[in-house]
Design a protein around this motif. Structure first.
Motif, PDB file in Angstrom:
ATOM      1  N   TYR A   1      21.829  18.306  -3.829  1.00  0.00           N
ATOM      2  CA  TYR A   1      20.785  19.026  -3.102  1.00  0.00           C
ATOM      3  C   TYR A   1      21.272  19.319  -1.682  1.00  0.00           C
ATOM      4  N   LEU A   2      20.718  20.355  -1.093  1.00  0.00           N
ATOM      5  CA  LEU A   2      21.125  20.776   0.249  1.00  0.00           C
ATOM      6  C   LEU A   2      20.341  20.005   1.304  1.00  0.00           C
ATOM      7  N   SER A   3      21.031  19.119   2.031  1.00  0.00           N
ATOM      8  CA  SER A   3      20.342  18.265   2.993  1.00  0.00           C
ATOM      9  C   SER A   3      21.335  17.753   4.037  1.00  0.00           C
ATOM     10  N   GLY A   4      20.814  17.144   5.097  1.00  0.00           N
ATOM     11  CA  GLY A   4      21.661  16.462   6.076  1.00  0.00           C
ATOM     12  C   GLY A   4      22.653  17.386   6.765  1.00  0.00           C
ATOM     13  N   SER A   5      23.891  16.874   6.935  1.00  0.00           N
ATOM     14  CA  SER A   5      24.911  17.651   7.644  1.00  0.00           C
ATOM     15  C   SER A   5      25.265  18.931   6.878  1.00  0.00           C
ATOM     16  N   ALA A   6      25.122  18.899   5.553  1.00  0.00           N
ATOM     17  CA  ALA A   6      25.422  20.085   4.737  1.00  0.00           C
ATOM     18  C   ALA A   6      24.433  21.212   5.035  1.00  0.00           C
ATOM     19  N   LEU A   7      23.175  20.849   5.234  1.00  0.00           N
ATOM     20  CA  LEU A   7      22.140  21.851   5.561  1.00  0.00           C
ATOM     21  C   LEU A   7      22.431  22.504   6.909  1.00  0.00           C
ATOM     22  N   LYS A   8      22.809  21.661   7.879  1.00  0.00           N
ATOM     23  CA  LYS A   8      23.144  22.200   9.210  1.00  0.00           C
ATOM     24  C   LYS A   8      24.272  23.222   9.115  1.00  0.00           C
ATOM     25  N   GLU A   9      25.338  22.846   8.397  1.00  0.00           N
ATOM     26  CA  GLU A   9      26.477  23.755   8.247  1.00  0.00           C
ATOM     27  C   GLU A   9      26.069  25.026   7.506  1.00  0.00           C
ATOM     28  N   TYR A  10      25.297  24.859   6.437  1.00  0.00           N
ATOM     29  CA  TYR A  10      24.873  26.006   5.619  1.00  0.00           C
ATOM     30  C   TYR A  10      24.071  27.004   6.449  1.00  0.00           C
ATOM     31  N   ASN A  11      23.170  26.477   7.278  1.00  0.00           N
ATOM     32  CA  ASN A  11      22.345  27.350   8.116  1.00  0.00           C
ATOM     33  C   ASN A  11      23.182  28.115   9.132  1.00  0.00           C
ATOM     34  N   THR A  12      24.315  27.522   9.524  1.00  0.00           N
ATOM     35  CA  THR A  12      25.194  28.169  10.498  1.00  0.00           C
ATOM     36  C   THR A  12      26.131  29.171   9.831  1.00  0.00           C
ATOM     37  N   SER A  13      26.747  28.741   8.703  1.00  0.00           N
ATOM     38  CA  SER A  13      27.847  29.550   8.160  1.00  0.00           C
ATOM     39  C   SER A  13      27.721  29.908   6.682  1.00  0.00           C
ATOM     40  N   GLY A  14      26.663  29.433   6.017  1.00  0.00           N
ATOM     41  CA  GLY A  14      26.503  29.754   4.593  1.00  0.00           C
ATOM     42  C   GLY A  14      27.426  28.976   3.677  1.00  0.00           C
ATOM     43  N   THR A  15      28.132  27.965   4.250  1.00  0.00           N
ATOM     44  CA  THR A  15      29.044  27.146   3.449  1.00  0.00           C
ATOM     45  C   THR A  15      28.615  25.680   3.509  1.00  0.00           C
ATOM     46  N   VAL A  16      29.175  24.877   2.608  1.00  0.00           N
ATOM     47  CA  VAL A  16      28.974  23.427   2.599  1.00  0.00           C
ATOM     48  C   VAL A  16      30.354  22.779   2.520  1.00  0.00           C
ATOM     49  N   HIS A  17      30.758  22.069   3.556  1.00  0.00           N
ATOM     50  CA  HIS A  17      32.123  21.537   3.665  1.00  0.00           C
ATOM     51  C   HIS A  17      33.146  22.665   3.479  1.00  0.00           C
ATOM     52  N   GLY A  18      32.816  23.842   3.986  1.00  0.00           N
ATOM     53  CA  GLY A  18      33.707  24.992   3.868  1.00  0.00           C
ATOM     54  C   GLY A  18      33.696  25.653   2.499  1.00  0.00           C
ATOM     55  N   ILE A  19      32.894  25.123   1.569  1.00  0.00           N
ATOM     56  CA  ILE A  19      32.825  25.676   0.209  1.00  0.00           C
ATOM     57  C   ILE A  19      31.760  26.770   0.170  1.00  0.00           C
ATOM     58  N   GLN A  20      32.088  27.912  -0.430  1.00  0.00           N
ATOM     59  CA  GLN A  20      31.078  28.963  -0.629  1.00  0.00           C
ATOM     60  C   GLN A  20      30.044  28.467  -1.630  1.00  0.00           C
ATOM     61  N   VAL A  21      28.787  28.524  -1.260  1.00  0.00           N
ATOM     62  CA  VAL A  21      27.713  28.191  -2.194  1.00  0.00           C
ATOM     63  C   VAL A  21      26.744  29.374  -2.205  1.00  0.00           C
ATOM     64  N   PRO A  22      25.826  29.447  -3.186  1.00  0.00           N
ATOM     65  CA  PRO A  22      24.950  30.620  -3.274  1.00  0.00           C
ATOM     66  C   PRO A  22      24.182  30.884  -1.973  1.00  0.00           C
ATOM     67  N   ALA A  23      23.961  32.150  -1.690  1.00  0.00           N
ATOM     68  CA  ALA A  23      23.171  32.529  -0.517  1.00  0.00           C
ATOM     69  C   ALA A  23      21.685  32.285  -0.788  1.00  0.00           C
ATOM     70  N   GLY A  24      20.912  32.172   0.293  1.00  0.00           N
ATOM     71  CA  GLY A  24      19.457  32.102   0.154  1.00  0.00           C
ATOM     72  C   GLY A  24      18.898  30.745  -0.216  1.00  0.00           C
ATOM     73  N   LEU A  25      19.730  29.693  -0.176  1.00  0.00           N
ATOM     74  CA  LEU A  25      19.217  28.352  -0.475  1.00  0.00           C
ATOM     75  C   LEU A  25      18.353  27.850   0.683  1.00  0.00           C
ATOM     76  N   LYS A  26      17.315  27.088   0.334  1.00  0.00           N
ATOM     77  CA  LYS A  26      16.430  26.524   1.354  1.00  0.00           C
ATOM     78  C   LYS A  26      16.692  25.029   1.522  1.00  0.00           C
ATOM     79  N   ASN A  27      16.134  24.473   2.590  1.00  0.00           N
ATOM     80  CA  ASN A  27      16.199  23.033   2.859  1.00  0.00           C
ATOM     81  C   ASN A  27      15.825  22.244   1.598  1.00  0.00           C
ATOM     82  N   SER A  28      16.669  21.307   1.228  1.00  0.00           N
ATOM     83  CA  SER A  28      16.424  20.385   0.095  1.00  0.00           C
ATOM     84  C   SER A  28      16.494  21.042  -1.280  1.00  0.00           C
ATOM     85  N   GLU A  29      16.958  22.274  -1.350  1.00  0.00           N
ATOM     86  CA  GLU A  29      17.053  22.938  -2.652  1.00  0.00           C
ATOM     87  C   GLU A  29      18.200  22.362  -3.468  1.00  0.00           C
TER      88      GLU A  29
END
Length: 305
Positions: free
Chosen positions: A124-152
């Protein structure tokens, strides 16, 4: 019951003079027993924002230790772990003399050469991953689907490693390719595969108890034959985000079975995130109750204290 726990002292530091102290982590004290074995002691220390606070949480170490033991047992068919025994009576004599002090909060484990990578798995998208995703659309530099919300929930769980930092320094989130550079491609891919398999089984079990396992962190080491062995502690509220499924709602932060009360309290007083301050009794009590509750939900048992 927990009504008397105010008068029970938290066990914040072990004292086992016959054994060699190898180090004190944020929560755990580690001793050398002999060339091949270590003794892990889960203290009641509490850290938040990477600061070990002045106040411990009575019995927290026992809860976390026994929850780890529960998971080691549940997951053992997926691969070896470092546990030898948690029964003090089965431990070497040099350890048994401290039974009164350490019973219920210790593990005798195989000494491993730990890999310098935290094997984090996120469902699920949370914590430091959520912060990064909101900034750059990635999680640990990995492309993940666009449009995900907090805790999705992610389409499938993802391996999102970090580097292990010294105490007091934040771990650094890294891309899986970077993990391959650090420990070798073959080992990194085995690490990812193993971590995801453990997460899958644990999250399926947790779901059967009405708990979402949003993410968790595993640590692995190598034995003398270079076999990869699951080490550290597993699937405790200190290394995992557990959410109550019946309150889950995408688009906001979830209630978490962990140190959230502590973090919220510290935020409310504008904590400087570096001074080891004491905690008020009600925050200690509510935090202890949370740890106890998740232990009971997941194991179906009361803790042996």
């Amino acid at each position: 019951g927990t009504k008397n726990h105010k008068f029970m002292a938290a066990y914040v530091e072990s004292n086992l003079p016959a054994l060699t102290l190898l180090g004190r982590g944020k929560v755990r004290d580690v001793y050398k027993v002999d060339e091949h074995n270590l003794l892990f002691i889960a203290t009641d220390r509490l850290s938040a924002f990477d600061v070990v606070l002045q106040t411990g949480i009575p019995n927290k170490g026992k809860l976390l230790n026994q929850l780890s033991l529960f998971w080691f047992d549940l997951l053992k068919e997926l691969g070896p772990n470092h546990l030898i025994t948690a029964d003090v009576d089965q431990m070497p004599e040099i350890v048994r003399q401290y039974k009164d002090q350490i019973e219920g909060r210790c593990m005798l484990v195989k000494k491993l050469t730990m890999l310098p990578i935290e094997a984090i798995v996120r469902g699920y998208l949370s914590g430091s991953a959520l912060k990064e995703y909101n900034t750059s659309g990635t999680v640990h530099g990995i492309q993940v689907p666009a449009g995900l919300k907090n805790s999705e929930k992610f389409p499938t769980p993802i391996f999102t490693p970090s580097t292990k930092a010294e105490v007091g320094i934040h771990d650094e989130n890294i891309h899986p390719d970077r993990a391959a550079e650090i420990i070798g491609a073959e080992r990194a891919s085995k690490l990812a595969e193993q971590a995801i398999a453990l997460y899958a089984k644990a999250s399926e079990y947790a779901a059967s108890k009405g708990i979402i396992l949003a993410d968790t962190k595993f640590e692995f080491g190598l034995d003398e034959n270079d076999n990869m062995i699951l080490g550290d502690e597993v699937l405790t509220p200190d290394s995992s985000r557990f959410w109550p499924a019946d309150k889950y709602e995408v688009g906001r932060n979830q209630d978490s079975y962990d140190k959230q009360y502590v973090r919220d309290y510290l935020e409310s007083i504008n904590f400087d995130k570096q001074t080891p301050i004491p905690l008020p009794d009600d925050v200690v009590t509510r935090t202890q109750d949370k740890y106890l509750e998740i232990y009971r939900i997941l194991t179906g048992k009361d803790v042996q204290v």
